[in-house]
Design a protein around this motif. Structure first.
Motif, PDB file in Angstrom:
ATOM      1  N   ALA A  31      29.105  12.218  72.538  1.00  0.00           N
ATOM      2  CA  ALA A  31      28.327  13.420  72.228  1.00  0.00           C
ATOM      3  C   ALA A  31      26.918  13.334  72.803  1.00  0.00           C
ATOM      4  CB  ALA A  31      28.271  13.630  70.712  1.00  0.00           C
ATOM      5  N   PHE A  32      26.301  12.157  72.644  1.00  0.00           N
ATOM      6  CA  PHE A  32      24.930  11.999  73.128  1.00  0.00           C
ATOM      7  C   PHE A  32      24.867  12.165  74.644  1.00  0.00           C
ATOM      8  CE2 PHE A  32      21.253   9.584  74.561  1.00  0.00           C
ATOM      9  CZ  PHE A  32      20.277  10.025  73.689  1.00  0.00           C
ATOM     10  N   GLU A  33      25.786  11.506  75.366  1.00  0.00           N
ATOM     11  CA  GLU A  33      25.781  11.600  76.823  1.00  0.00           C
ATOM     12  C   GLU A  33      26.036  13.030  77.282  1.00  0.00           C
ATOM     13  OE1 GLU A  33      24.929   9.277  79.076  1.00  0.00           O
ATOM     14  OE2 GLU A  33      24.352   8.130  77.318  1.00  0.00           O
ATOM     15  N   HIS A  34      26.938  13.751  76.581  1.00  0.00           N
ATOM     16  CA  HIS A  34      27.195  15.135  76.967  1.00  0.00           C
ATOM     17  C   HIS A  34      25.969  16.007  76.707  1.00  0.00           C
ATOM     18  CE1 HIS A  34      31.393  14.012  77.412  1.00  0.00           C
ATOM     19  NE2 HIS A  34      31.652  15.212  77.879  1.00  0.00           N
ATOM     20  N   VAL A  35      25.277  15.739  75.621  1.00  0.00           N
ATOM     21  CA  VAL A  35      24.054  16.502  75.354  1.00  0.00           C
ATOM     22  C   VAL A  35      23.006  16.221  76.422  1.00  0.00           C
ATOM     23  CG1 VAL A  35      22.114  16.747  73.759  1.00  0.00           C
ATOM     24  CG2 VAL A  35      24.445  16.706  72.870  1.00  0.00           C
TER      25      VAL A  35
END
Length: 816
Positions: free
Chosen positions: A737-741
């Motif tokens: 999730a963090f990398e996609h954000v």
């Protein structure tokens, strides 16, 4: 014969030792110059190089000799390029010529913001003699009358342009066999045929008004002084005197330092917030108030059991580096890094156009002389249509693969070396961790020098076409090694230490040794200690080296020349002798490497060390002034090379900016606490007991059956609990999730912040229009050379353009 008023553009220096006089039949024999040719080649190379240099066109001035000493003679050969050589090579090298003057823009965006807010700008300073700005296009001899200033031959070409031309001629001149790459001044310097080759600095003058200062004096007074630490850098003056490559480095360093201000402010606030809230941490309070409630298993095979209350101070200190604020700060730094890089692309494009380097790498950069000498065949350049030396791509790929195989064994040794150092001192606690990190830092600095030399040889063997490609390949090799060299120890502590320990009665081992556990305070405190020592220690050592070593080298050089001058030391030495007393410029690679490694520390590991941006900011303020003083006062003047941007360093920065989420997910206790709050207690009551597992009943310690506790999510049989698998899923989900954000925000910022400002696009169109008008009757040649050219100002070389040295003055006059 040379004209007496011709200015010296370059100086060649060589030293000759003289044999002491010997008595022969009662008489003194005349001193004889010693033949210092190893293998009988040095003197032959020197004479052939000078002969070929005369044919290439530079004007050779009479050599200046100093012979006060009976042991050594120093020769100074001054080189100057006449007008016909300058115009030939200006077209050959696609130098830019001015078409129309325009106002020199202010490159500081903060100055514009403060002006609109009507806030006094304390960063601004008036720097005299600001270089003018022009619309330019590629130089053409046939269109000389279309360019500004063409009526004055003495001042038409700037000093840096003259230096570049003579440097190019020196780099192309052959002195031996081409197949052996016996070409260029650089190899002659490496073989010690010549002692030095450098352009001259501007001559220092006595006290004069600011408007009468020469460029070097301007840089010294308004840039290299420590009192200018808070002022804007005079980037146009730096570019005018040192060239685009050095100016872009200082522009990037200043831009990076300015962006560190908000990062350092937020990091300091987060650290202070953790300091204030340190006493309210529920898990730390439970540890401190537990007494003998939790009997912990031994941390090593020869250790005793211990009570968890013994680590009360460490638990409180650990909260400074692992609380909700540090998680917020880590997320903030990830977005900070992405935004910083996007705005630097915008700044870089503006500077590249302002300094006439926007299309340098794609259209104007020439093949390296060493590449041209050793390339086995000639092929047509798809852009210019001119035949150039070519090295088959398959052969280069095979060489690159072979070089990569030579690199891998060195990379594999580094993590094992650090782990062994940690195992040897496991029982010594925090003192051992600090001492082993200091030893590790010394090994890091030692291995850096060894590997840099190896990478340089491998890159030269790979045969890259241009100097930019050569430097990018070298940079990438060294950084991969330095990444492992500097970051393997923090990575080991953050992601591997304490992960494969096992449990009492079935501990994991490697080579007969029990796998290393984190200290009583946890891995994050050890990581913070390592980061502080490696990052801050490296910065302190580097700054000391940059301040002390140049002073020592300059003192040694002056002392050596003073012994040679002997009785003439009281006389005022000429300009070229004063410059020879300075030390050789070491380039920008080490400077970039130090800053990029620092960028990695403040992005990847910032969750464990919130004060990292503050230390980086303080270091960079010192770094700018140290580097400025070195270039202005202590280095010989470097050749003003051109560059379009910071090269492969930008790609490395982008990679570092996108891997900062892993530390939060795998090392911090933020996610375990968050999951516990969601499933059990929002106030974290009982969290310490929940994270401690019971040792199996069969475990024996110190000869007695002991039921002890250890930190893990396991049941009484040593199996992982359901909470462990939930936590693992949360960790992986957080990373995804963090990398996609981050990627989504990166694309959004990339869309919102164009790489080329709108005002710059208008200037580019205006410049192309003027270039088209200036070269109007040459358009047929341009279209013939490249029908698909998008830029009317593109460097279209004629069929006369060659990689070998240009024709001599006599040959050109005869042909004309």
């Amino acid at each position: 014969s040379p004209l007496p008023f011709a200015p010296a553009d370059f100086v060649l220096v060589w030293e000759e030792k003289v044999r002491p006089p010997k008595k022969r039949r009662g008489k003194l024999a005349a001193p004889k110059a010693r033949d210092d040719r190893p293998g009988g080649h040095r003197e032959h190379w020197k004479s052939k190089f000078l002969n070929n240099l005369r044919d290439a066109g530079p004007l050779l001035l009479p050599p200046q000799e100093e012979t006060p000493s009976e042991r050594k003679t120093i020769h100074y050969l001054k080189l100057s390029a006449p007008w016909d050589v300058l115009v030939y090579y200006a077209e050959e090298l696609c130098m830019r010529a001015p078409l129309q003057a325009q106002p020199n823009p202010d490159q500081n965006s903060s100055a514009e913001v403060l002006r609109q807010l009507r806030i006094p700008n304390a960063l601004h300073q008036h720097v005299p003699n600001k270089p003018p700005d022009y619309y330019t296009c590629a130089f053409r001899r046939s269109k000389l009358d279309k360019f500004l200033g063409s009526d004055s031959r003495d001042s038409y070409f700037s000093n840096t342009q003259r230096h570049c031309i003579v440097s190019e001629i020196l780099a192309r001149t052959v002195y031996g066999k081409r197949k052996r790459a016996e070409i260029g001044i650089n190899r002659l310097l490496n073989e010690r045929v010549y002692a030095a080759a450098f352009p001259l600095h501007e001559t220092p003058e006595s006290e004069v008004p600011d408007e009468a200062l020469n460029p070097r004096q301007v840089l010294y007074r308004f840039w290299a002084q420590w009192g200018c630490w808070y002022r804007y850098q005079p980037l146009d003056h730096i570019r005018e005197y040192f060239g685009e490559k050095i100016a872009i480095y200082f522009a990037w360093l200043g831009f990076y330092t300015a962006w560190l201000l908000p990062a350092a402010a937020v990091g300091t606030v987060v650290f202070l917030a953790g300091l204030v809230a340190m006493g309210t941490n529920t898990p730390a309070q439970e540890i401190c108030e537990s007494g003998g409630q939790f009997l912990m298993c031994p941390l090593c095979d020869t250790c005793e059991t211990w009570n968890i209350s013994e680590i009360c101070p460490m638990a409180k200190v650990g909260y400074l580096f692992d609380h909700p604020g540090t998680v917020f700060f880590s997320v903030f730094m990830s977005f900070w890094a992405v935004t910083f890089l996007e705005y630097w692309k915008r700044k870089s494009a503006t500077l590249a156009h302002h300094w006439d380097c926007l299309d340098f790498q794609e259209e104007e950069e020439r093949p390296r002389p060493e590449f041209a000498a050793m390339a086995p065949q000639m092929e047509q350049n798809p852009i210019t249509g001119v035949k150039e030396p070519h090295f088959p791509k398959q052969d280069r790929l095979s060489r690159m693969l072979t070089g990569s195989m030579a690199i891998l064994p060195g990379l594999a040794r580094l993590p094992g070396r650090k782990r062994a150092a940690g195992l040897a001192v496991l029982q010594a606690g925090n003192i051992a961790n600090i001492s082993s990190t200091l030893v590790n830092l010394a090994l890091i600095l030692l291995m850096s020098q060894v590997y840099t030399s190896l990478a340089e040889k491998l890159t030269r063997w790979e045969m890259h076409r241009t100097q930019t490609l050569h430097e990018d390949a070298f940079t990438f090799k060294v950084f991969i090694f330095q990444f492992v060299n500097f970051y393997s120890s923090p990575f080991y502590v953050a992601f591997f230490k304490g992960r494969f320990v096992g449990y009492p009665g079935q501990y994991g081992t490697l080579l007969g040794l029990r796998n290393e556990e984190c200290g009583p305070g946890g891995c994050l405190i050890e990581l913070a200690q390592q980061l502080f020592i490696i990052m801050v220690g490296k910065q302190i050592i580097s700054n000391i080296q940059e301040f002390v070593i140049p002073k020592l080298k300059a003192w040694r050089q002056k002392r050596k020349l003073a012994r040679v001058r002997g009785a003439q030391i009281s006389q005022e030495p000429p300009r070229w002798e004063e410059d020879y007393e300075l030390i050789e410029c070491e380039g920008l690679f080490e400077e970039y490497l130090e800053m990029v490694l620092q960028f990695g520390f403040i992005t990847i590991f910032v969750a464990a060390f919130p004060l990292a941006p503050l230390f980086a900011l303080l270091n960079n303020w010192v770094e700018i002034r140290l580097d400025a003083q070195k270039f202005v006062c202590e280095y010989r003047r470097p050749v003003a090379y051109r560059a379009q941007d910071i090269g492969v360093w930008f790609l490395i920065l982008e990679v570092l900016a996108q891997i900062s989420a892993f530390l939060i997910a795998f090392t911090s206790d933020f996610l375990p606490r968050l999951l516990y709050q969601y499933e059990h207690d929002s106030q974290l009551q009982g969290y310490v007991n929940f994270t401690l597992a019971y040792s199996p009943l069969r475990y024996v310690a110190t000869g007695n059956h002991t039921l002890c506790r250890y930190k893990a999510f396991r049941d009484a049989n040593g199996n992982y609990t359901l909470f462990y698998w939930k936590l693992l899923a949360v960790r992986l989900g957080f990373i995804i999730a963090f990398e996609h954000v981050v990627f989504s925000c990166l694309r959004l910022i990339d869309w919102l912040v164009p790489d080329v400002p709108g005002s710059l696009e208008l200037k580019i169109k205006r410049e192309r229009y003027l270039a088209k008008q200036a070269l109007a009757d040459n358009q047929e040649v341009l279209l013939t050379v490249s029908r698909d050219s998008a830029s009317p100002g593109q460097c279209a070389r004629s069929q006369r353009a060659r990689v070998c040295p240009g024709p001599s003055v006599k040959q050109k006059r005869a042909s004309e």
